[in-house]
Design an enzyme around this catalytic site. Sequence first.
Site, PDB file in Angstrom:
ATOM      1  N   CYS A  12     -86.372  24.277  18.854  1.00  0.00           N
ATOM      2  CA  CYS A  12     -85.394  25.288  18.818  1.00  0.00           C
ATOM      3  C   CYS A  12     -85.490  25.862  17.678  1.00  0.00           C
ATOM      4  O   CYS A  12     -85.435  25.607  16.243  1.00  0.00           O
ATOM      5  CB  CYS A  12     -84.089  23.700  18.336  1.00  0.00           C
ATOM      6  SG  CYS A  12     -82.992  24.477  17.858  1.00  0.00           S
ATOM      7  N   CYS A  22     -82.328  25.312  14.799  1.00  0.00           N
ATOM      8  CA  CYS A  22     -82.465  24.517  14.030  1.00  0.00           C
ATOM      9  C   CYS A  22     -83.494  25.232  13.170  1.00  0.00           C
ATOM     10  O   CYS A  22     -83.416  24.833  12.029  1.00  0.00           O
ATOM     11  CB  CYS A  22     -83.151  23.089  14.952  1.00  0.00           C
ATOM     12  SG  CYS A  22     -82.086  22.693  16.386  1.00  0.00           S
TER      13      CYS A  22
END
Lengths: 336, 107
Positions: free
Chosen positions: B31, B34
Amino acid sequence: MRDIIIIGSGPAGFTAAIYAARAELKPLLIASSVEIGGELMNTTEVENFPGFPEGIMGPDLMGKMQAQAERFGTEVVYDDVVELDVEGPVKRVKLGNGGGHEAKSLIFATGSAYRKLGLPEEERLSGHGLSWCATCDGFFFREKTIAVVGGGDSAMEEATFLTRFADKVYVIHRRDQLKASKIMQQRAFDNPKIEFVWNAEVSAIHGDTAVTGVTLRDTVSGDVSALDLDGLFVAIGNDPRTHLVHGKLDLTAEGTIAVDGRSSRTSVPGVFAAGDVIDPTYRQAVTAAGSGTVAALDAEHYLAALEDTDGEPAAASAEAAEVDELVAVDLADATR
Amino acid sequence: MTARAVSEATFDQEVLQNDKAVLVDFWAEWCGPCRAVSPILDQIATEHSDKLDIVKLNVDENPGLAMKYQITAIPAMKVFKGGEVVRTVIGAKPKPILEQDLAEFIG
């Protein structure tokens, strides 16, 4: 004071940085704090960037662009521009951390932001089954039924990617044919998990704490129907990210930053723009990269002219405009 | 200071039984957002270690907890107090905005 500040860290920003750095202009690139690398960071395989016959992952491509820009002396700052002063010969940017920078020229390459559906429940359900990023959130929809809204390449890519996780992926599109490239269309048509819902637009999203479905309105008949879903992914296009320059740079009717002809020159001397933020039509990684090149070369000419005229920006801009006219005449001759 | 990792084995003690407010960052390797928000959370953890604990939970390695807390988008940052979720922030955001979102826990 610096020669050049580049705002934005997608293909346009980093390509501009590669050119400016190789021209020894020691560019400062302001990459943003959480969106470094731009839109390609949220894509998987990029198959249409020349030079990568096997394809390349979006984040890898952006990592390589950044490495290439840094190799020649680009300084990258991970912060957001919160304020911009473009008038006059000294351009000033203010950063989220309170700091600031000054430069003689500025390349604005902030790209575009996901377009929203414009429904009241969007804010509340965002992150609760409503998503703009299949690669981030698809993982959580294993064996679920979901839908993608949109008919372009991004929508097809998301739908195809999401079939890795979901049992069923509807593609909701408001027309009866797709805008996506033929290869992406075919890939979606061939996928047994994907079902198309044509001539339909989402008029409401259901769910209190998480998405449970949508109301669809038929764009031809006006009929309304409901579709049960566990998740909804929105890929209906992008809008140029221009909020920092509203009232400072001229915009086009499409909302992109207005530039002079095929150049990157904005309405303010010394300020150049590149990539999706000036492009209402093509918006590809490779066109953005090309556009970044144009901006770096235009900025380089501007800075050179500035030195010749002892820092008189108006004259520099006029000279650059003249050069462009000559080019235009040459091209006209060539086509005759 | 890097926010420490918690897992299904340590979640009860580190998060639910924690006397302080704890922010759990639900994240994954794949991700991008993230990875972008992670250093910002580390900074906030350092600057407000007296008030707020910040820990990371990898959703790939701990799918049971991701499901329990109905994670459908990451990064998802949930603040726990007395074992209950009292605030959820979803998506990578610049530091000043995250600080605003978390003001009542770090102010």
